[in-house]
Design a protein around this motif. Structure first.
Motif, PDB file in Angstrom:
ATOM      1  N   ALA A  20       0.822  -1.209   0.000  1.00 46.98           N
ATOM      2  CA  ALA A  20       0.000   0.000   0.000  1.00 46.98           C
ATOM      3  C   ALA A  20       0.856   1.258   0.000  1.00 46.98           C
ATOM      4  O   ALA A  20       0.489   2.271  -0.604  1.00 46.98           O
ATOM      5  N   CYS A  21       1.995   1.203   0.665  1.00 48.02           N
ATOM      6  CA  CYS A  21       2.862   2.377   0.740  1.00 48.02           C
ATOM      7  C   CYS A  21       3.414   2.750  -0.630  1.00 48.02           C
ATOM      8  O   CYS A  21       3.471   3.924  -0.987  1.00 48.02           O
ATOM      9  N   LEU A  22       3.797   1.756  -1.420  1.00 56.09           N
ATOM     10  CA  LEU A  22       4.332   2.022  -2.759  1.00 56.09           C
ATOM     11  C   LEU A  22       3.225   2.253  -3.777  1.00 56.09           C
ATOM     12  O   LEU A  22       3.417   2.954  -4.773  1.00 56.09           O
ATOM     13  N   ASN A  23       2.058   1.623  -3.579  1.00 52.86           N
ATOM     14  CA  ASN A  23       0.876   1.851  -4.410  1.00 52.86           C
ATOM     15  C   ASN A  23       1.196   1.729  -5.896  1.00 52.86           C
ATOM     16  O   ASN A  23       0.993   2.647  -6.684  1.00 52.86           O
ATOM     17  N   VAL A  24       1.707   0.560  -6.261  1.00 56.97           N
ATOM     18  CA  VAL A  24       2.161   0.322  -7.629  1.00 56.97           C
ATOM     19  C   VAL A  24       1.077  -0.393  -8.432  1.00 56.97           C
ATOM     20  O   VAL A  24       0.448  -1.339  -7.950  1.00 56.97           O
ATOM     21  N   ASP A  25       0.861   0.079  -9.676  1.00 55.70           N
ATOM     22  CA  ASP A  25       0.042  -0.671 -10.621  1.00 55.70           C
ATOM     23  C   ASP A  25       0.819  -0.783 -11.934  1.00 55.70           C
ATOM     24  O   ASP A  25       2.030  -0.512 -11.972  1.00 55.70           O
ATOM     25  N   GLU A  26       0.153  -1.146 -13.008  1.00 54.16           N
ATOM     26  CA  GLU A  26       0.853  -1.366 -14.263  1.00 54.16           C
ATOM     27  C   GLU A  26       1.459  -0.088 -14.845  1.00 54.16           C
ATOM     28  O   GLU A  26       2.323  -0.137 -15.729  1.00 54.16           O
TER      29      GLU A  26
END
Length: 258
Positions: A154-160
């Motif tokens: 959640a902290c990095l909140n990475v998607d494509e």
């Protein structure tokens, strides 16, 4: 009463409180993750050397393994190409690490848009209400991101499309670096640039402008909700690593009890 005995008395009687702004440091602490082909630092870990046993019958101690920019940490100017001729962690003047703290709260904007970028207009509006950013001060950006202190994903909140975390516009970073006599900027995210900071001009503009102008960065801050917009004092305590580009740091704020 002179200043320092007065402060000691206020700390003892609780009229001045010490607020810990530091995230706990462990193998599970969220850290920056760069995409390939860039290299990443190692996460924090402890290596047991002895534990009241044959290697050390009366004591317990560890080796620590960590990158410089892990957990709540300080960025020194030499961390970035624009500041490569500047201070390393060990040569930062101690007086620059203690000073007034001001808090800009953008939690509402970030709740609507995790890619929110603080711009010069937001800074000028804040100054219209609270006064000019103080000499030797630290601007702390409250986004609510500290709620992810124990959640790497959640902290990095990475998607494509990449990481989506808040930060500064390139214009705001340059303005803070060149137009205000602050010591540094602190954030609740894992880096002083936004998750999409590579898309700015210059890329990673907070690093480029701040570190290139002898300002410093603080990351992964906690408990900014306990600080007033003005009036607190911050104490930043990194390890004085010779040649170090950064260091995990313990960060405190002194806050008058209302």
């Amino acid at each position: 009463m002179s200043v320092l005995p007065g402060l000691a008395s206020a700390l003892a009687n609780g009229s001045v409180q010490v607020v810990d702004l530091t995230n706990r440091l462990s193998a599970d602490t969220p850290t920056l993750r760069l995409p390939e082909p860039f290299a990443n630092l190692i996460d924090f870990s402890l290596e047991e050397v002895s534990a009241y046993n044959e290697p050390g019958p009366f004591w317990k101690h560890h080796n620590i393994h960590t990158g410089e920019h892990i957990g709540t940490h300080l960025d020194a100017p030499v961390h970035w190409i624009s500041g490569k001729d500047g201070h390393d962690v060990s040569t930062i003047p101690p007086a620059r690490l203690v000073g007034p703290a001001v808090v800009i709260d953008v939690c509402d904007q970030v709740a609507e848009n995790p890619d929110f970028l603080l711009d010069v207009s937001h800074l000028e509006a804040w100054e219209d209400e609270h006064g000019t950013l103080p000499d030797n001060g630290w601007l702390l950006l409250r986004t609510g991101w500290d709620r992810f202190a124990d959640d790497k994903e959640a902290c990095l909140n990475v998607d494509e499309t990449g990481s989506h975390t808040p930060g500064l516009t390139a214009e705001a970073a340059e303005w803070l670096a060149t137009q205000r006599p602050i010591s540094g900027v602190g954030v609740e995210t894992v880096g002083i640039d936004a998750g999409r900071g590579a898309e700015l001009d210059p890329p990673f503009a907070a690093h480029y402008h701040l570190l290139g102008n002898d300002k410093y960065g603080l990351t992964s801050l906690q408990n900014l909700a306990l600080l007033p917009p003005t009036g607190a004092v911050i104490v930043v305590a990194p390890l004085p690593i010779v040649g170090g580009t950064g260091s995990p740091a313990r960060v405190f704020a002194l806050v008058e009890k209302s």
